[in-house]
Design a protein around this motif. Structure first.
Motif, PDB file in Angstrom:
ATOM      1  N   PRO A  94      15.670  20.032  81.329  1.00  0.00           N
ATOM      2  CA  PRO A  94      15.863  20.300  82.761  1.00  0.00           C
ATOM      3  C   PRO A  94      16.719  19.262  83.482  1.00  0.00           C
ATOM      4  CG  PRO A  94      13.623  19.537  82.327  1.00  0.00           C
ATOM      5  CD  PRO A  94      14.250  19.799  80.998  1.00  0.00           C
ATOM      6  N   ASP A  95      16.804  18.057  82.932  1.00  0.00           N
ATOM      7  CA  ASP A  95      17.516  16.983  83.629  1.00  0.00           C
ATOM      8  C   ASP A  95      18.870  16.664  83.002  1.00  0.00           C
ATOM      9  OD1 ASP A  95      16.445  16.060  81.292  1.00  0.00           O
ATOM     10  OD2 ASP A  95      15.806  14.112  82.086  1.00  0.00           O
ATOM     11  N   ILE A  96      19.487  17.646  82.351  1.00  0.00           N
ATOM     12  CA  ILE A  96      20.752  17.377  81.665  1.00  0.00           C
ATOM     13  C   ILE A  96      21.882  17.112  82.657  1.00  0.00           C
ATOM     14  CG2 ILE A  96      20.186  18.740  79.632  1.00  0.00           C
ATOM     15  CD1 ILE A  96      22.073  20.915  80.741  1.00  0.00           C
ATOM     16  N   SER A  97      22.880  16.375  82.167  1.00  0.00           N
ATOM     17  CA  SER A  97      24.112  16.145  82.920  1.00  0.00           C
ATOM     18  C   SER A  97      25.268  16.551  82.026  1.00  0.00           C
ATOM     19  CB  SER A  97      24.218  14.657  83.295  1.00  0.00           C
ATOM     20  OG  SER A  97      25.437  14.394  83.940  1.00  0.00           O
ATOM     21  N   LEU A  98      26.126  17.411  82.539  1.00  0.00           N
ATOM     22  CA  LEU A  98      27.231  17.900  81.719  1.00  0.00           C
ATOM     23  C   LEU A  98      28.281  16.828  81.497  1.00  0.00           C
ATOM     24  CD1 LEU A  98      27.866  21.527  83.062  1.00  0.00           C
ATOM     25  CD2 LEU A  98      26.566  20.831  81.049  1.00  0.00           C
ATOM     26  N   ASN A  99      28.921  16.882  80.343  1.00  0.00           N
ATOM     27  CA  ASN A  99      30.038  15.998  80.035  1.00  0.00           C
ATOM     28  C   ASN A  99      31.117  16.176  81.107  1.00  0.00           C
ATOM     29  OD1 ASN A  99      32.464  14.901  78.825  1.00  0.00           O
ATOM     30  ND2 ASN A  99      31.365  14.928  76.877  1.00  0.00           N
ATOM     31  N   SER A 100      31.689  15.084  81.548  1.00  0.00           N
ATOM     32  CA  SER A 100      32.663  15.136  82.651  1.00  0.00           C
ATOM     33  C   SER A 100      33.885  15.984  82.329  1.00  0.00           C
ATOM     34  CB  SER A 100      33.105  13.720  83.024  1.00  0.00           C
ATOM     35  OG  SER A 100      33.685  13.077  81.903  1.00  0.00           O
ATOM     36  N   SER A 101      34.186  16.145  81.040  1.00  0.00           N
ATOM     37  CA  SER A 101      35.369  16.926  80.665  1.00  0.00           C
ATOM     38  C   SER A 101      35.032  18.403  80.420  1.00  0.00           C
ATOM     39  CB  SER A 101      36.024  16.339  79.411  1.00  0.00           C
ATOM     40  OG  SER A 101      35.122  16.345  78.328  1.00  0.00           O
ATOM     41  N   ALA A 102      33.758  18.759  80.600  1.00  0.00           N
ATOM     42  CA  ALA A 102      33.361  20.155  80.391  1.00  0.00           C
ATOM     43  C   ALA A 102      33.848  21.017  81.551  1.00  0.00           C
ATOM     44  CB  ALA A 102      31.846  20.261  80.270  1.00  0.00           C
ATOM     45  N   SER A 103      34.620  22.044  81.240  1.00  0.00           N
ATOM     46  CA  SER A 103      35.174  22.908  82.287  1.00  0.00           C
ATOM     47  C   SER A 103      34.270  24.118  82.490  1.00  0.00           C
ATOM     48  CB  SER A 103      36.590  23.356  81.918  1.00  0.00           C
ATOM     49  OG  SER A 103      36.576  24.024  80.673  1.00  0.00           O
ATOM     50  N   LEU A 104      32.974  23.872  82.656  1.00  0.00           N
ATOM     51  CA  LEU A 104      32.032  24.944  82.912  1.00  0.00           C
ATOM     52  C   LEU A 104      30.949  24.432  83.850  1.00  0.00           C
ATOM     53  CD1 LEU A 104      29.601  25.503  79.913  1.00  0.00           C
ATOM     54  CD2 LEU A 104      31.043  23.493  80.099  1.00  0.00           C
ATOM     55  N   THR A 105      30.291  25.349  84.515  1.00  0.00           N
ATOM     56  CA  THR A 105      29.232  24.975  85.439  1.00  0.00           C
ATOM     57  C   THR A 105      27.915  24.868  84.686  1.00  0.00           C
ATOM     58  OG1 THR A 105      28.640  27.246  85.974  1.00  0.00           O
ATOM     59  CG2 THR A 105      30.413  26.226  87.281  1.00  0.00           C
ATOM     60  N   LEU A 106      26.929  24.266  85.348  1.00  0.00           N
ATOM     61  CA  LEU A 106      25.610  24.145  84.747  1.00  0.00           C
ATOM     62  C   LEU A 106      25.016  25.526  84.473  1.00  0.00           C
ATOM     63  CD1 LEU A 106      23.501  22.087  83.859  1.00  0.00           C
ATOM     64  CD2 LEU A 106      22.530  22.170  86.165  1.00  0.00           C
ATOM     65  N   LYS A 107      25.261  26.458  85.388  1.00  0.00           N
ATOM     66  CA  LYS A 107      24.761  27.819  85.202  1.00  0.00           C
ATOM     67  C   LYS A 107      25.393  28.463  83.973  1.00  0.00           C
ATOM     68  CE  LYS A 107      24.342  32.320  87.500  1.00  0.00           C
ATOM     69  NZ  LYS A 107      24.630  33.113  88.718  1.00  0.00           N
ATOM     70  N   GLU A 108      26.703  28.268  83.793  1.00  0.00           N
ATOM     71  CA  GLU A 108      27.393  28.835  82.634  1.00  0.00           C
ATOM     72  C   GLU A 108      26.848  28.238  81.340  1.00  0.00           C
ATOM     73  OE1 GLU A 108      31.808  29.823  84.524  1.00  0.00           O
ATOM     74  OE2 GLU A 108      31.329  27.778  83.868  1.00  0.00           O
ATOM     75  N   HIS A 109      26.600  26.921  81.363  1.00  0.00           N
ATOM     76  CA  HIS A 109      26.049  26.264  80.173  1.00  0.00           C
ATOM     77  C   HIS A 109      24.675  26.837  79.838  1.00  0.00           C
ATOM     78  CE1 HIS A 109      24.727  23.202  77.362  1.00  0.00           C
ATOM     79  NE2 HIS A 109      23.672  22.992  78.141  1.00  0.00           N
ATOM     80  N   LYS A 110      23.824  26.997  80.847  1.00  0.00           N
ATOM     81  CA  LYS A 110      22.478  27.523  80.611  1.00  0.00           C
ATOM     82  C   LYS A 110      22.537  28.957  80.094  1.00  0.00           C
ATOM     83  CE  LYS A 110      19.959  24.563  83.847  1.00  0.00           C
ATOM     84  NZ  LYS A 110      19.140  24.495  85.088  1.00  0.00           N
ATOM     85  N   ASN A 111      23.488  29.731  80.590  1.00  0.00           N
ATOM     86  CA  ASN A 111      23.643  31.102  80.094  1.00  0.00           C
ATOM     87  C   ASN A 111      24.070  31.111  78.633  1.00  0.00           C
ATOM     88  OD1 ASN A 111      22.886  32.393  82.463  1.00  0.00           O
ATOM     89  ND2 ASN A 111      24.983  32.523  83.268  1.00  0.00           N
TER      90      ASN A 111
END
Length: 390
Positions: A295-312
């Motif tokens: 629940p407390d993840i932080s996306l890599n700064s170079s990731a070109s996706l949103t947190l919602k997209e990652h969770k999906n």
């Protein structure tokens, strides 16, 4: 054995099915090959049955055979053999074996085509890579590494894993003859299978994922997950056929996206402790899956996706793997590993080893492709828990 949609991924230079080895002669005639460099495994070339079939296709071709090198390709072997071959005039390279064999053939291609009068080559000096390479036929005898589908190779220089990448290294022709995987021992089948499955999963969640790579990865995950148990435990020819196809699709996926943290952490486990690559990757895949869902993840700064997209993406992966949402993937992954004959931890005692040594050899490029940030403390704890180091 397979659906037409799966076979639609094959191009005109990719051949799948029993007896597809017969296309070697057609390729040799098409390219007017007179001299070939044939890179094989020491034992697998015979035990897989490949020697019996391939020699029939090479009757009218002058061939030099190479097999005097170790698993997990070492630069010392590449340069030693490469020096003896650099003045030969080859028309094509044929690589027939597991991932180490195909990687070694790619590296020989680099060495032969890039070695200059100062003794430097494209493996140690990446600035020399931009050149043309010999065409290659890749014929895998394991279902797992995907090297037959990628434009990169792995070499170990003084125990450190180095990646070599160039579009010219992607094999020009791929022959997927499942018969050559039928005699693989259970453990090697399992290691290869989970290497491919991890590739496909990592490809799907990676920063470098595209719609195309995710399509390849999705197909690969479903094929491998459905056929893994029977291919490993039942040695079903039908399941092994499908496994080879699934592994190839996983290779197509990582050729676009590349792999991520589980692969990054696996290389030191292989080079330092001799844990086979596929098994080493599988040991941390479940851990990273759970970390990706924390629940407390932080996306890599170079990731070109949103947190919602990652969770999906993560939810979709659970669905593809047929893992329920009531328990952690790590526990379900551990159970699946066990069913397929693999431990989730090394069987040897590594209590005297220091994780810092492993952290220094993590593949940074693969780690940077991971969608979620991880501190050194987290990575160190993964190694400590895996190796049961206090």
């Amino acid at each position: 054995m397979h659906s037409s949609s799966q076979l639609s991924f094959l191009t005109e230079n990719e051949y799948f099915g029993n007896k597809s080895i017969q296309n070697v002669r057609k390729i040799i005639n098409l390219l007017n090959v007179s001299k070939a460099l044939v890179v094989t495994g020491k034992d697998s070339y015979i035990t897989s049955g490949a020697e019996h079939y391939l020699k029939k296709e090479l009757i009218n071709c002058d061939c030099i055979f190479v097999n005097d090198f170790e698993v997990n390709p070492k630069y010392e072997d590449m340069s030693r053999i490469g020096r003896t071959l650099k003045d030969s005039s080859f028309d094509i390279i044929i690589a027939i074996g597991g991932g180490s064999v195909i990687d070694f053939a790619k590296c020989l291609n680099v060495y032969i085509c890039t070695i200059n009068n100062t003794g430097m080559d494209g493996i140690t000096d990446k600035s020399l890579l931009d050149t043309s390479y010999l065409p290659m036929i890749a014929i895998p005898t394991t279902a797992g590494t995907g090297s037959e589908a990628t434009h990169f190779a792995v070499a170990y220089i003084m125990g450190r894993k180095v990646s070599i990448a160039h579009q010219g290294l992607k094999p020009s022709y791929v022959i997927l003859d499942p018969r050559f995987t039928y005699n693989l021992p259970k453990y090697i089948t399992a290691c290869s299978c989970f290497d491919a499955l991890c590739q496909a999963i990592e490809s799907f969640w990676s920063i470098g994922a595209t719609a195309e790579s995710q399509k390849f990865a999705s197909e690969a995950i479903q094929i491998i997950k459905i056929n893994a148990f029977q291919a490993i435990n039942g040695q079903s020819p039908l399941a092994r056929n499908n496994l080879l196809l699934g592994a190839f699709l996983a290779g197509k996926a990582i050729n676009i996206s590349k792999t991520t943290a589980p692969h990054a952490l696996s290389y030191p486990l292989t080079s330092h402790f001799g844990i086979p690559h596929g098994h080493a990757v599988a040991m941390t895949l479940g851990i990273f899956f759970d970390l990706n869902e924390a629940p407390d993840i932080s996306l890599n700064s170079s990731a070109s996706l949103t947190l919602k997209e990652h969770k999906n993406r993560m939810l979709h992966l659970r669905s593809l793997l047929e893992f329920n949402e009531e328990s952690s993937v790590q526990e379900q992954w551990k159970k699946f590993l066990s069913e397929c004959g693999l431990n989730d931890k090394p069987s040897s005692n590594f209590s005297g080893l220091v994780p810092d040594d492993l952290l220094c050899n993590i593949n940074i490029e693969r780690l940077s492709n991971h969608p979620v940030k991880h501190t050194n403390d987290i990575l160190e704890n993964i190694y400590k828990n895996l190796l049961e180091i206090n």
